[in-house]
Scaffold this active site. Structure first.
Site, short mmCIF file in Angstrom:
data_model
loop_
_atom_site.label_atom_id
_atom_site.label_comp_id
_atom_site.label_asym_id
_atom_site.label_seq_id
_atom_site.Cartn_x
_atom_site.Cartn_y
_atom_site.Cartn_z
CB CYS A 131 74.60 168.24 2.89
SG CYS A 131 76.17 167.44 2.54
CD GLU A 163 70.76 172.02 -2.00
OE1 GLU A 163 69.99 171.16 -1.55
OE2 GLU A 163 72.00 172.02 -1.76
CG HIS A 189 72.99 168.53 -1.66
ND1 HIS A 189 73.23 169.69 -0.96
CD2 HIS A 189 74.04 167.72 -1.38
CE1 HIS A 189 74.37 169.59 -0.29
NE2 HIS A 189 74.88 168.39 -0.52
#
Lengths: 194, 733
Positions: A55, A163, A161
């Site tokens: 990002c 994660e 993302h």
């Protein structure tokens, strides 16, 4: 790790996480890209240390010229936070080692400036790429680009993302925790090479 | 609110002399409604402060309250309004509302983990209201996203009454371990230092809280009272202050919010029976400021830290590391007075206690004629021939329709805690990051139409609605905070609504055993012509979840599962979305609050949830049963077949009553077939009324049956279109 304390020695890999470095003033990632920490990351890249930008991290890498192209404000003019479906193309390198060509991944995006524009499309031809599946492009990116890597895949930038897509409990109905494979790839790469 | 003649007399009496200009400004800031609750204090005492299920760790009176979520883990949460600034400058007004509420939560050393926004906006087709709506959402989006705190839930309502003056209520939830909490509750002692950290003080927001304590005027002078936010500084403050708190270096933390330095310092000194000597010229400022400006500026992103001499070097190290500017501007003493010096000259010398706590104002409450609208049955309407069309009309009303256009502009996932995300559950569910699988649910609710028709029952219903939304995710509700948005307290016809709303909240909260641990009052929500906006009681609640993997979505999950309704349906269409959206009527008795039924229904749902005997649950609220079923279908992509004759009801004469009544204390729940015996047994034990009314189907349609035949069918695609496209279409043109 606080950016001023970043010492590139002794790390096996570097991840620049998402967020709003310097409040995104000026342009997303523009100020962070000119910090000493990013200069040191550029040194890491020269030494073949895997670098992943997520990002805002991707925006910083692009701003710093460490990955090709540019990330412009979303077509809608608005921030967008939603889960999307992605497909990997020509995956290779430490971050995508376990990903197969054409594999579908699901992760959330959350950004205001994620519309990828390649100055020269040939620049990313053959490089590892992550595309939004047709109908899932949240920002008007060229060629549905959600992420792009350096030719050898050691540097990778992702607008989605990974994660946030690691635990099943965080995945809404119809989506998989496929961000996991990025980190599993890295673990395997650091153990056995890529 | 400028000081009245009596106030000035009072100030003379307190000081025993003429006040200086600086002192007058301090009194004006601190004695404003916004800061000192002069008109509301007396009634707010009615709100219950304790509940038998809840351990309240910090009650009302601080910047934010704290409750125990699990042993050793505290939740800090608070609500705030930024109505006036958002009317003048929607973007900055809403953004700084977020900034302020986050700092309130920081004052207890808590890490902010969630934001909520409760927005009561004008008609999106009105150009001015549309500008406000977009600005407010963008302001929250830009600020909330940049500080890395997810905006996970909220409430949105559109009504022409809010065209000029929106209600922008924001809430923040933080988490803190009880050891850190104890360290910031120690409080100052004589000799401790006053440290101000954050943005340099400027000339923005001068007397902003005083501006918020009077009606809006259509003039440019109001713009100077609106502050401008700096989310980057806020983010640095969050990191620095939570670290200072965690390391036990601060004895007290306070936000410099409404009333600026004056309010912060006078409240701290008064609460601890201390005095303070301030050197205003020591404060870091953006430009040359007069002492008066320094005392009442409401520049954003500033916090007050009380630090003792021995901790100072460590605190300074942390602030320098995060590049947060700071200055040490004074020291506490035993004088009980606030003495402010500027370049060696004493500019103010006032007793802290008298400054902090002005005398209570007694306001007269008188019901206005318009209140009659809410005590008669609604006017008779014709039953629509096409019930499917009526259901779609209600579903596409901006008040009901999907708020995706709004919540997708908020990062609702940052922090990887958000288990139930916007659009998937009745409340947001967040997990703790300690690997225990425990978590919490949060939700904000209000219904301006209800409270404008019947402020007592309407406010009570807001509490109940919030309670149900938490329960529907499988959470045990623990506590609420409230924001009462009302008109001009000097007008008895406005003040009556406030009086009734507080009493309604107090009553329902007591009945549901929910402490009201904190809150805020916003007065003077009227336009330039003196018309009050719809008085609104906004409730934000927090619930405990022992296992987030069991958190219940509001979407159907599995074809063939049974659909059951909990609760009895009465013909209660007054103030309903159906009457408004389909018949254009806003009148009638609002649904009766039913606390006993709420408790029975909730205990059944929670018990079923803890046994894994339900797959999803959805509160039946605005739009009634028809809306609840359509929503559960649209968000899952599954269809349903429902037999309306099976719905337990009393006094219902027509199908539109059954489909759209907004009777309280009801849920639809999705039950796997094998859990049916458990459901029936528990319902008997709990004395709750439950009936199986249909099943989930993979049919692509919602079928409604009555009298043994199909009376309506709504295609899922059509329903999705109505639900998803209505808001973007209303807002974007």
């Amino acid at each position: 790790m606080w950016h001023r304390d970043f010492d590139p020695r002794g790390w096996d890999a570097v991840i620049i996480p998402g967020g709003f470095s310097y409040g995104d003033w000026l342009r997303a990632g523009a100020i962070a890209a000119r910090t000493e920490a990013v200069e040191r990351i550029a040194d890491c890249i020269d030494r073949g240390i895997p670098v992943l930008g997520i990002c805002n991290g991707f925006q910083i890498l692009v701003e710093a010229g460490l990955l090709p192209g540019a990330l412009l404000p979303n077509e809608s003019g608005r921030f967008v936070c939603r889960w999307v479906k992605l497909v990997a193309r020509d995956p290779r390198g430490p971050w995508l080692k376990l990903v197969e060509d054409g594999q579908v991944l699901t992760m959330p995006v959350a950004h205001a400036e994620g519309r990828y524009v390649a100055a020269d499309p040939r620049g990313i031809e053959g490089a590892p790429r992550i595309h939004y599946l047709d109908g899932w492009n949240p920002n008007g990116s060229e060629m549905n680009i959600a992420g792009v890597g350096s030719r050898n895949g050691e540097v990778l930038g992702l607008m989605p993302h990974p994660e946030r897509a690691v635990d099943r409990v965080l995945c809404p109905r119809g989506f998989e925790p496929s961000g996991r494979i990025i980190f599993e790839s890295l673990a395997s790469s650091l153990r056995e090479g890529w | 609110m400028p000081l009245s003649r009596e106030d000035i007399e009072e100030i003379r009496r307190i000081l025993g002399r003429e006040p200086t200009r600086e002192e007058l400004a301090m009194f004006e800031a601190q004695w404003s409604e916004h800061c000192s609750y002069r008109s509301s204090r007396r009634l707010l005492k009615l709100l219950p402060e304790e509940g038998s299920r809840t351990r309240v760790l910090v009650g009302r009176g601080r910047d934010a309250p704290a409750i125990e979520l699990f042993p050793g883990v505290a939740i800090v949460f608070k609500i705030e309004s930024h109505n006036h600034p958002s009317a003048v400058d929607p973007y900055n007004g809403a953004a700084t509302g977020i900034g302020g509420i986050v700092r309130d939560v920081l004052t207890l050393g808590a890490k902010p983990i969630a934001l909520l926004d409760m927005l009561y906006l004008g008609d999106p087709r009105n150009p001015h209201a549309n500008w406000i709506a977009r600005g407010v959402v963008k302001g929250i989006s830009d600020y909330g996203n940049r500080i890395g705190v997810p905006t996970v839930a909220g409430d949105t309502w559109f009504d022409p009454a809010f065209n000029k003056q929106p209600l922008v209520n924001v809430a923040c939830v933080g988490i803190v371990d009880t050891k850190t909490l104890a360290s910031v509750l120690r409080g100052p002692r004589e000799g401790d230092l006053v440290l101000i950290a954050g943005n340099p003080t400027g000339r923005d927001g001068l007397l902003g809280s005083s501006f918020a304590s009077k009606p809006l005027e259509d003039s440019d002078s109001d713009i100077a009272a609106v502050q401008v936010g700096d989310p980057l500084m806020e983010k640095l403050l969050i990191d620095a202050v939570t670290e200072i708190a965690r390391r036990g270096l601060a004895k007290l933390i306070k936000d410099l919010g409404g009333g600026g330095l004056t309010t912060a310092i006078s409240e701290v000194a008064a609460d601890h029976n201390l005095g303070v000597e301030l050197h205003l010229d020591a404060l870091h400022t953006r430009q040359e400021l007069t002492p008066l400006e320094i005392l009442v500026s409401e520049s954003q992103e500033r916090m007050l830290l009380v630090v003792d001499e021995s901790s100072l070097p460590e605190v300074e190290k942390i602030l320098r590391r995060y590049e947060v500017p700071y200055s040490i501007i004074g020291r506490f003493d035993g004088s009980g007075r606030i003495r402010a010096f500027f370049k060696g000259r004493l500019v103010a010398d006032v007793p802290a206690r008298e400054l902090a706590k002005p005398r209570t104002l007694y306001r007269e409450a008188r019901p206005p004629i318009e209140a009659l609208k809410g005590i008669a049955p609604p006017p008779p309407v014709r039953e629509p021939e096409d019930l499917a069309k009526a259901a779609l009309k209600v579903l596409s009303s901006p008040n009901i329709a999907s708020k995706r256009w709004i919540y997708e502009q908020y990062d609702h996932e940052v922090g990887i805690r958000t288990v139930l995300k916007p659009g998937y559950g009745d409340a947001a569910v967040l997990r703790l990051l300690d690997g225990s699988g425990r978590g919490l649910a949060v939700k904000g609710d209000a219904n301006p139409r209800y409270t404008s028709l019947n402020p007592f029952s309407g406010a009570a219903n807001s509490v109940a609605e919030c309670f149900r939304n938490l329960v529907a995710t499988g959470a045990q509700p623990l506590a609420i905070v409230d924001e009462i948005n009302a008109g001009n307290p000097e007008k008895p016809h406005h003040y009556w609504f406030f009086d009734q709303m507080v009493k309604g909240v107090a009553w329902m909260a007591s009945e549901l055993d929910l402490p009201v641990v904190g809150g805020k009052v916003s007065f003077y929500n009227e336009d330039a012509s003196g018309r009050q906006v719809k008085p609104t009681a906004t409730i934000v609640g927090v619930g405990r979840i022992d296992n987030v993997e069991r958190a219940l979505p509001a979407c159907f999950s599995q074809p063939r599962n049974l659909i059951a309704i909990v609760g009895v349906t009465y013909p209660e269409l007054g103030g309903s979305e159906y009457l408004y959206a389909v018949h254009g009527i806003e009148a009638g008795e609002v649904p009766r609050p039913r606390p006993a039924s709420e408790l029975r229904a909730a205990s059944l749902v929670l018990d079923l949830a803890s046994r894994g005997a339900i797959a999803s649950a959805h509160d039946i609220g605005s739009g009634g049963l028809a809306t609840a079923i359509l929503e559960a279908c649209v968000c899952s992509g599954l269809g349903a077949s429902v037999d309306l004759d099976m719905v337990p009801s009393r006094g219902i004469e027509r199908l539109d009553q059954l489909l759209f009544s907004e009777t309280q204390a009801r849920y639809i729940i999705e039950v796997p077939r094998e859990a049916l015996p458990t459901l029936e047994r528990l319902a008997r034990e709990r004395g709750a009324r439950v009936a199986v009314i249909g099943e989930v189907r993979d049919s692509g349609e919602v079928e409604l049956r009555s009298g043994g035949k199909r009376i309506a069918s709504i295609g899922l695609e059509e329903a999705r279109e109505a639900y998803e496209s209505s808001l973007p279409r209303a807002l974007e043109w």
